[in-house]
Every structure is written in C-alpha cells, then in structure tokens.
Design a protein around this motif. Structure first.
Motif, short mmCIF file in Angstrom:
data_model
loop_
_atom_site.label_atom_id
_atom_site.label_comp_id
_atom_site.label_asym_id
_atom_site.label_seq_id
_atom_site.Cartn_x
_atom_site.Cartn_y
_atom_site.Cartn_z
N ALA A 29 3.19 -59.75 -27.79
CA ALA A 29 3.23 -58.33 -26.92
C ALA A 29 1.74 -58.00 -26.11
O ALA A 29 1.81 -57.63 -25.27
N ILE A 30 0.76 -58.32 -27.09
CA ILE A 30 -0.54 -58.13 -26.63
C ILE A 30 -0.48 -58.94 -25.41
O ILE A 30 -1.15 -58.95 -24.35
N ALA A 85 0.98 -57.98 -22.23
CA ALA A 85 0.52 -56.69 -21.53
C ALA A 85 -0.05 -56.80 -20.21
O ALA A 85 -0.83 -57.57 -20.16
N SER A 86 0.87 -56.29 -19.42
CA SER A 86 0.78 -56.74 -17.92
C SER A 86 -0.36 -56.05 -17.25
O SER A 86 -1.02 -56.36 -16.12
N ALA A 92 -0.25 -50.79 -20.54
CA ALA A 92 0.74 -51.46 -21.34
C ALA A 92 -0.22 -51.96 -22.76
O ALA A 92 0.17 -51.72 -23.81
N LEU A 93 -1.31 -52.36 -22.42
CA LEU A 93 -2.13 -53.08 -23.54
C LEU A 93 -2.53 -51.54 -24.46
O LEU A 93 -2.23 -51.90 -25.64
N CYS A 150 0.32 -51.00 -26.73
CA CYS A 150 0.34 -51.95 -27.66
C CYS A 150 -0.48 -51.46 -28.86
O CYS A 150 -0.25 -51.44 -29.98
N ARG A 207 -7.46 -59.70 -24.46
CA ARG A 207 -6.77 -59.11 -23.49
C ARG A 207 -7.10 -58.27 -22.39
O ARG A 207 -7.24 -58.18 -21.33
N LYS A 208 -8.02 -57.22 -23.20
CA LYS A 208 -8.68 -56.17 -22.32
C LYS A 208 -9.58 -56.70 -21.29
O LYS A 208 -9.67 -56.37 -20.23
#
Ligand code: PHE
Length: 346
Positions: free
Chosen positions: A8-9, A12-13, A17-18, A21, A68-69
């Motif tokens: 899911a992470i 994350a679009s 969204a992140l 999560c 991801r961030k």
C-alpha cells in the motif's frame, strides 16, 4: 499484514495518500500500534519471539514511508521545476530609484549650517490664526501689509479668522510665547530657525502659491544689527561655499522689525551666468531686521530686557541660485525628468 502494508505504501499516489497509510498503520488506532499494545499482555517467552517481529514490522513500515515520502517529494519538485521555468538570462527591469528634491536638500543644508551656529529648528502650523500670522507681528487689521501679501483665508466662519500662513514669521511668535510662558521672569535666550511651507495667491515664473521660507530668530540681551549681519554673512558663505560672498543691507520696511533691512548678495558674471560671490551686481535674497518692541511685548516678554533680530528667506530661491534652476514652477510639478536632472542621490 507486512506485505499488504508495504504494498500500500509503495503505491501511495501522493503525500495525502501516504499520510493515510501512516495513520492506518502507525496512528493511535493503527494496526501496527495495536500489535505493539499486545506485547504487554504476553508471557516473557512469547514476548521474546513476538517483540522483535513486531518492532521489525514497525521499523520496516516507518522506513518504507520515509522512502516513499522522499520519492513523492522529489517527483513533486521535479514537476514544479518543469512547470515553473524561469529564464535567468532575461535582463531584469531596472527599478526606478528616487532622488532627494533640491528643496529638501537645501533645507537639510540650512539646518546643518545653523546647527553649527547654535540654532535649533522650530516649527508651526501651516494653517495659522490671524493673531500669529498678522496681529502679534504688529500688522493690524487695516494695515496695508495684509493686502501686500495676498492671503488665502479659510472658507467659512472662523473666530479668529484662519489663514494659510503667508510667511514663517508666526513661528517667531509661537517660539517667544512658549519661552515667555515656560520660564516666566527668568527668561532664556532664543536661537531658532523655522523652515517650512508658506502660501500666497501668486503664480508666474518666479512665484508659486506655495513656496518655502526659512525664518531665523535670535532673542537675547544686547543683540545688535552687527550680530545680524555677521550671522547672515556666515550663513550665506557656508551655503554658497565661497568666502567672497558679500552682503549689502538696504533700509526697508517690515511692520515686525525696526530697523528693517533687505539683504542683497553680490554676484559675478561667469560666461554670462550669474554666480554668487563677488560684486558685479546685487540680488535680493532676504528680509531682516531687529525684532520690533511691540512684537516682543505681544509675546509677553519685556522689550527693555530682551532684544533680537529676525530674518526670513525664500528657500526655493536659494536652491535655484545654488543649483542653477531658472524657473520656479517646475520645482513643484514633480516631473520625474526634472527630478532626475536636479535631484540628489540619497
Ligand atoms: N516675513 C517677511 C516676508 O515674508 C520676511 C522677514 C522675516 C522680514 C523676518 C524681516 C524679519 O517677506
């Protein structure tokens, strides 16, 4: 659960969204948080196994979110950079800079010269009452001097009548009255200049309805015409920056001085232009005299004890003479080309 969370992470679009999560896993009511809470109720043996597993999960999720961030932020920045292109080679607009108006420049110069001679700067209102502008200066109701100076009266009924001051001489009155009130009998010498706007109904190449004067006033004991002449000479030599500035005092008449003198300054002709200094010819620059007894009396000072001199001088005229300006009108028209030409840099 770990694979689901990490997947899911990874997909994350966007940053929102992140964040969703993160809350889902690590928030107060998050799934990982819930697992962490179960550790407390476990047996030591069980905790030994589960503890590292759950902590590991928490770390994996935290790391995945941070990675991801960073990626999303980088993509965001790239998109912005692509969107907001800035051509650094484009020449910048030159911001216009202001200049100091020659009249302001001259006022500063005068304040400086007189400060060196021990004069303080005094001010008064531009909307003045009849008493300060005329009566206290020994210009009674019927006096021709009132007609002499084409006065702007304030519209409507005013008691006393109000005028736009026709000269800076009312500041003499205000200063003397203040001193008389402040120190009563003890008294205190006065040495002031009063620069400012004055108004008369006039309009041609050498007259504008608003112009600037500087008043000078000295009140002390044993002041003579000699002090007046020395002061004016010292001031004009400093102002025109020449030692060969000569003065000529001509007997004249002002209701508020006795005797009165109009002061001419000598000029010489250099390549057909008048330059202050020398004595090829004479130019009137100011009015002056010994302060009239009646004026000192009107201010509640004793004229047997206090005497002095006063003078009044057109500032705009001084500016024109010093900086070679030959028409007075553009001095107040705020034409940027004129200001650029005659203005002073700050
Ligand atoms: N107030 C006079 C004028 O405006 C000038 C002046 C001032 C004369 C002080 C004598 C003393 O013309």
């Amino acid at each position: 659960m770990k694979t689901d969370l990490l997947a899911a992470i990874d997909v994350a679009s966007g940053l929102d969204a992140l964040e969703a999560c993160r809350v889902h896993a690590l928030g107060k009511a998050g799934t990982v948080t819930a697992l962490l809470k179960t550790l407390g109720g476990m047996s030591p043996e069980q905790r030994l196994v589960e503890g590292p597993r759950i902590q590991g999960l928490r770390e994996a999720v935290t790391t995945a979110i941070a990675t991801r961030k960073a990626m999303l932020e980088r993509a965001d920045l790239d998109a912005r950079l692509a969107r907001e292109t800035l051509d650094m080679t484009l020449p910048a607009d030159v911001a216009p800079t202001g200049t100091i108006h020659p009249v302001s420049q001259v006022m500063d110069e005068l304040a400086e010269i007189f400060a060196d001679l021990g004069f303080a700067v005094a001010t008064g209102p531009e909307i003045e009452d009849d008493w300060h502008n005329f009566s206290a200066l020994n210009i009674p109701e019927t006096h021709p001097a009132r007609a002499m100076q084409d006065t702007f009266y304030l519209a409507g009924e005013h008691e006393p009548p109000m005028v736009l001051r026709t000269h800076t001489s009312p500041v003499q009155i205000r200063t003397m009255v203040e001193i008389a009130n402040r120190t009563q009998k003890a008294g205190e010498p006065i040495r002031i200049i009063a620069p400012g706007r004055v108004y008369r109904s006039d309009w041609d190449a050498t007259h504008t309805p608003m112009f600037h004067q500087i008043e000078g006033l000295v009140i002390d004991k044993g002041i003579t015409l000699g002090h007046l002449k020395w002061t004016l000479e010292t001031f004009l030599r400093a102002f025109f920056e020449r030692d060969d500035v000569v003065l000529r005092l001509r007997p004249s008449y002002f209701p508020f001085t006795e005797p009165s003198a109009e002061v001419d300054v000598g000029f010489s002709l250099e390549k057909g232009k008048r330059v202050i200094g020398g004595s090829d010819g004479w130019m009137e620059v100011l009015g002056s005299g010994m302060v009239h007894r009646k004026v000192i009396e009107a201010c509640s000072l004793d004229p047997d004890e206090w005497q002095g001199f006063a003078f009044g001088c057109g500032i705009d005229r001084l500016a024109m003479l010093k900086y070679g300006i030959d028409d007075l009108r553009p001095v107040f028209e705020s034409d940027v080309r004129w200001l650029k030409h005659y203005g002073f840099s700050a």
